[in-house]
Design a protein around this motif. Structure first.
Motif, PDB file in Angstrom:
ATOM      1  N   HIS A  94      45.357  34.706  43.826  1.00 25.06           N
ATOM      2  CA  HIS A  94      44.622  35.912  44.220  1.00 25.06           C
ATOM      3  C   HIS A  94      43.159  35.791  43.811  1.00 25.06           C
ATOM      4  O   HIS A  94      42.839  35.189  42.781  1.00 25.06           O
ATOM      5  N   THR A  95      42.296  36.418  44.612  1.00 24.59           N
ATOM      6  CA  THR A  95      40.892  36.551  44.236  1.00 24.59           C
ATOM      7  C   THR A  95      40.692  37.942  43.643  1.00 24.59           C
ATOM      8  O   THR A  95      41.194  38.927  44.191  1.00 24.59           O
ATOM      9  N   ILE A  96      40.004  37.989  42.509  1.00 24.75           N
ATOM     10  CA  ILE A  96      39.653  39.268  41.891  1.00 24.75           C
ATOM     11  C   ILE A  96      38.226  39.601  42.295  1.00 24.75           C
ATOM     12  O   ILE A  96      37.314  38.784  42.135  1.00 24.75           O
ATOM     13  N   ASN A  97      38.057  40.779  42.866  1.00 25.68           N
ATOM     14  CA  ASN A  97      36.724  41.224  43.290  1.00 25.68           C
ATOM     15  C   ASN A  97      36.154  42.187  42.267  1.00 25.68           C
ATOM     16  O   ASN A  97      36.878  43.037  41.730  1.00 25.68           O
ATOM     17  N   LEU A  98      34.852  42.031  41.999  1.00 26.05           N
ATOM     18  CA  LEU A  98      34.151  43.037  41.214  1.00 26.05           C
ATOM     19  C   LEU A  98      33.642  44.028  42.256  1.00 26.05           C
ATOM     20  O   LEU A  98      32.760  43.695  43.060  1.00 26.05           O
TER      21      LEU A  98
END
Ligand code: NI
Length: 221
Positions: A94-98
């Motif tokens: 998964h990519t974590i977005n700010l």
């Protein structure tokens, strides 16, 4: 009625009963093992706390995207109606977005889930719906910040999670041994991410709480 006609009508009446009886012996029963494989998707329903830097909340939250992998599930029938179910998969990425800023980091996780499953239908039914409840354990690894954040951010780590899991699924028996399967899980996955930014310590709590969907094909041993 002629002898032939009475024999024919008797066999027409008996044949479906014999067929039903032979199918019943092919159905789920105590000791059976059903193994299924297919595409499995993790769709986070995340809710993030504020990012804290040295304990100070900042007006920033994080989001998590969804991901599809190869899933493997198994059921061991404890009785004709109760099974022990296990969900496994290749690691999810998964990519974590700010939120409002950009793609912050990549993580991987494995969410093995153990459930007690209830199959309410008679064992002769080709449709075998089930519901389950149990526990999810999720372990995170390969956490890494993305460019350009990785110039200032480092040491990202996500805490493992234990939580409740709920499940609903359906097996459709194509043949004696082959089934088609659709299943959905809800898993309570809560984690805390810690990291360093310069000399400061960063922290953010995230409830990932995903729905997990799987479509696959299975084999009854
Ligand atoms: Ni939660």
């Amino acid at each position: 009625m002629s002898t032939f006609a009475s024999k024919l009508s008797a066999s027409l009446l008996i044949a479906p009963a014999l067929l039903a009886a032979s199918m019943a012996t092919h159905a789920y029963q105590a000791g059976d093992v059903i193994v299924r494989t297919g595409a499995v998707a993790v769709d986070p329903q995340e809710s993030s706390g504020n990012v804290k830097i040295d304990g100070e909340p900042r007006p920033l939250k994080v989001g998590v995207d969804s991901n599809v992998q190869l899933g493997l599930t198994g059921t061991y029938m404890l009785t004709d109606n109760l099974g022990l179910g296990l969900l496994a998969a290749t690691p999810f990425k998964h990519t974590i977005n700010l939120n409002g800023v950009g793609e912050l980091a990549d993580i991987k996780h494995l969410p093995p889930t153990l459930t007690l499953q209830y199959f309410p239908m008679a064992s002769s039914s080709v449709w075998q719906p089930y519901v389950g409840a149990g526990i999810n354990y999720t372990t995170f690894f390969s956490e890494s910040f993305k460019t350009p954040f990785k110039e200032d951010f480092r040491s990202l780590s996500l805490k493992d999670s234990w939580g409740l899991a709920l499940e609903a699924g359906l097996d459709y028996r194509l043949t004696e041994n082959i089934v088609l399967n659709a299943a959905v899980w809800y898993a309570d996955i809560d984690t805390e991410a810690t990291f360093r930014v310069g000399d400061a310590r960063g922290k953010v709590s995230v409830d990932i709480d995903p729905f997990v969907y799987m479509l696959g094909v299975g084999y009854k041993f």
